[in-house]
Motif scaffolding. Structure first.
Motif, short mmCIF file in Angstrom:
data_model
loop_
_atom_site.label_atom_id
_atom_site.label_comp_id
_atom_site.label_asym_id
_atom_site.label_seq_id
_atom_site.Cartn_x
_atom_site.Cartn_y
_atom_site.Cartn_z
N ILE A 84 0.57 -1.07 -0.19
CA ILE A 84 0.09 0.16 -0.11
C ILE A 84 0.95 1.05 0.04
CG2 ILE A 84 -1.77 -0.89 1.16
CD1 ILE A 84 -0.93 0.34 3.79
N VAL A 85 2.21 1.19 0.05
CA VAL A 85 3.11 2.17 -0.10
C VAL A 85 2.87 3.33 -0.95
CG1 VAL A 85 5.43 2.92 -0.46
CG2 VAL A 85 5.08 1.11 1.29
N PRO A 86 2.64 2.83 -2.41
CA PRO A 86 2.48 3.67 -3.62
C PRO A 86 1.28 4.57 -3.26
CG PRO A 86 2.80 1.46 -4.22
CD PRO A 86 2.59 1.37 -3.09
N ARG A 87 0.10 4.11 -2.61
CA ARG A 87 -1.10 4.94 -2.51
C ARG A 87 -0.82 6.17 -1.36
NH1 ARG A 87 -5.33 0.72 -0.58
NH2 ARG A 87 -6.51 2.53 0.07
N ILE A 88 0.10 5.53 -0.24
CA ILE A 88 0.42 6.55 1.05
C ILE A 88 1.21 7.78 0.44
CG2 ILE A 88 1.32 6.80 3.21
CD1 ILE A 88 0.26 4.09 3.66
N LEU A 89 2.27 7.33 -0.35
CA LEU A 89 3.44 8.31 -0.96
C LEU A 89 2.75 9.09 -1.90
CD1 LEU A 89 6.58 5.93 -1.39
CD2 LEU A 89 5.94 7.43 0.31
N MET A 90 1.77 8.60 -2.85
CA MET A 90 1.03 9.59 -3.86
C MET A 90 0.27 10.43 -2.90
SD MET A 90 -1.52 8.54 -6.77
CE MET A 90 -0.50 7.45 -7.43
N GLY A 91 -0.35 10.01 -1.87
CA GLY A 91 -1.18 11.24 -0.92
C GLY A 91 -0.07 12.03 -0.36
N MET A 92 1.00 11.77 0.12
CA MET A 92 1.97 12.77 0.67
C MET A 92 2.49 13.66 -0.35
SD MET A 92 4.28 10.15 3.24
CE MET A 92 3.76 9.58 4.71
N GLN A 93 2.72 13.25 -1.46
CA GLN A 93 3.02 14.27 -2.44
C GLN A 93 2.28 15.17 -2.97
OE1 GLN A 93 4.30 11.33 -5.69
NE2 GLN A 93 5.98 10.78 -4.49
N SER A 94 0.88 14.78 -2.53
CA SER A 94 -0.40 15.96 -3.21
C SER A 94 -0.73 16.73 -1.95
CB SER A 94 -1.53 14.78 -3.45
OG SER A 94 -1.23 14.10 -4.53
N GLY A 95 -0.09 16.38 -0.81
CA GLY A 95 -0.47 17.31 0.44
C GLY A 95 -0.84 16.70 1.48
N ASP A 96 -0.97 17.28 2.82
CA ASP A 96 -1.40 16.83 4.04
C ASP A 96 -2.97 16.08 4.02
OD1 ASP A 96 0.90 17.30 5.10
OD2 ASP A 96 0.23 19.39 6.09
N ASP A 97 -3.72 16.86 3.39
CA ASP A 97 -4.91 16.24 3.32
C ASP A 97 -5.20 15.04 2.56
OD1 ASP A 97 -7.87 16.67 4.30
OD2 ASP A 97 -8.15 17.23 2.15
N ALA A 98 -4.56 14.97 1.45
CA ALA A 98 -4.61 13.81 0.66
C ALA A 98 -3.83 12.55 1.37
CB ALA A 98 -3.85 14.17 -0.72
N ALA A 99 -2.87 13.00 1.91
CA ALA A 99 -2.09 11.95 2.88
C ALA A 99 -2.95 11.30 3.83
CB ALA A 99 -0.63 12.35 3.33
N LEU A 100 -3.68 12.25 4.60
CA LEU A 100 -4.53 11.76 5.74
C LEU A 100 -5.53 10.96 5.01
CD1 LEU A 100 -4.57 14.99 8.02
CD2 LEU A 100 -3.52 12.52 8.52
N ARG A 101 -6.04 11.29 4.00
CA ARG A 101 -7.46 10.61 3.59
C ARG A 101 -6.91 9.09 2.87
NH1 ARG A 101 -8.90 14.40 -0.29
NH2 ARG A 101 -10.42 15.28 1.19
N ALA A 102 -5.69 8.95 2.60
CA ALA A 102 -5.22 7.78 2.12
C ALA A 102 -5.00 6.92 3.24
CB ALA A 102 -3.78 8.18 1.36
N VAL A 103 -4.65 7.39 4.40
CA VAL A 103 -4.40 6.59 5.75
C VAL A 103 -5.92 6.15 6.12
CG1 VAL A 103 -3.78 6.52 8.05
CG2 VAL A 103 -2.24 7.41 6.22
N LEU A 104 -6.96 7.07 6.02
CA LEU A 104 -8.27 6.75 6.42
C LEU A 104 -8.64 5.76 5.56
CD1 LEU A 104 -9.94 10.27 7.04
CD2 LEU A 104 -8.57 8.56 8.64
N ASP A 105 -8.61 5.64 4.37
CA ASP A 105 -9.05 4.65 3.48
C ASP A 105 -8.69 3.19 3.84
OD1 ASP A 105 -10.42 6.47 1.89
OD2 ASP A 105 -9.05 6.39 0.24
#
Length: 265
Positions: A84-105
């Motif tokens: 699941i690393v690619p999903r989390i890293l993609m979120g981190m690169q998009s910003g804090d909100d996207a990173a948190l949303r990826a973790v929530l998913d």
């Protein structure tokens, strides 16, 4: 038996939520120092951590407090988390909100639903109204201008706050946070067109489209003190969307400093 897990961040929000829950299981990222006793976990071993929650009967989780991005150590990833690393890293690169949303998913896919802070303590999120003092017409115009700026910042996932004085933006919130923004505003207070005019307003609101179950903007007594030190007239925020910590002490400090506190509709 169904249990709830508290994912604690830094600051005084996590202890308040812990006190409101019945025997929560409290965890925190190991790079944080929460103000509540918490068992550490690492993002690189997120899937085993979710397995541990399931073994403990956890079906719900609440995130409370400030979270700083951990330093990722690739050699610590287990095989399942690595998928699941690619999903989390993609979120981190998009910003804090996207990173948190990826973790929530990821949490929800593991069968753990996410509770918002106001589901547990609704009184922490004030509805519309002036809580202290009275904003002037100039203050109201500054708050409206700051709200426009925060909406623009939020669309880019940059920050949740701005300081506006006499129609001019003195500072915006970015990664360093609210205190750094207010210190910057204090440093540049001399840029106000009329030194004897309106002092300015700190405004906070969630980002447009933000998942409000996590990372709602927060105001507390220290915010009031910092705003007063910056020479501002008051603090305004989007009603029903911002956490006000230790309301009694925040009101006391606002009244002592002559600041208004306004949950703006």
């Amino acid at each position: 038996m169904s249990r709830i897990a508290l994912i604690a961040g830094e600051g005084s929000l996590a202890p308040a939520i812990a006190a409101a829950l019945d025997q929560p299981l409290v965890y925190a990222l190991d790079n944080l120092k929460p103000q509540v006793e918490a068992k550490p976990f690492r993002l690189e071993r997120l899937v085993p951590f979710l397995d541990e929650l399931a073994d403990q009967g956890v079906t719900q989780a609440v995130f409370a407090g400030a979270i700083r991005r951990p330093k990722i150590e690739p050699e610590l990833f287990d095989a399942r988390t690595l998928t699941i690393v690619p999903r989390i890293l993609m979120g981190m690169q998009s910003g804090d909100d996207a990173a948190l949303r990826a973790v929530l998913d990821v949490f929800e896919e593991a069968g753990i639903s996410i509770c918002s802070v106001d589901q547990i303590l609704p009184e922490l999120v004030p509805g519309e109204g002036v809580l202290s003092g009275e904003p002037s017409q100039r203050d109201q115009k500054d708050a409206a201008r700051a709200a426009e700026i925060v909406a623009g910042l939020g669309a880019l996932d940059i920050g949740q706050g701005a300081v506006v004085a006499q129609g001019l933006c003195l500072a915006v919130e970015a990664l360093p946070g609210t205190q750094a923004m207010l210190e910057f505003a204090k440093l540049h207070a001399g840029l106000k067109p009329d030194p004897k005019g309106a002092g300015g307003v700190l405004y906070k609101a969630p980002k447009p489209g933000q998942d409000r179950r996590i990372d709602l903007p927060t105001i507390g007594p220290d915010t009031v003190t910092q705003a007063a030190e910056a020479g501002l007239a008051g603090i305004a925020w989007e009603a029903g969307s911002v956490i006000l910590l230790d309301r009694a002490e925040a009101l006391r400090r606002a009244q002592a400093a002559g600041l208004f506190l306004w949950a703006r509709g």
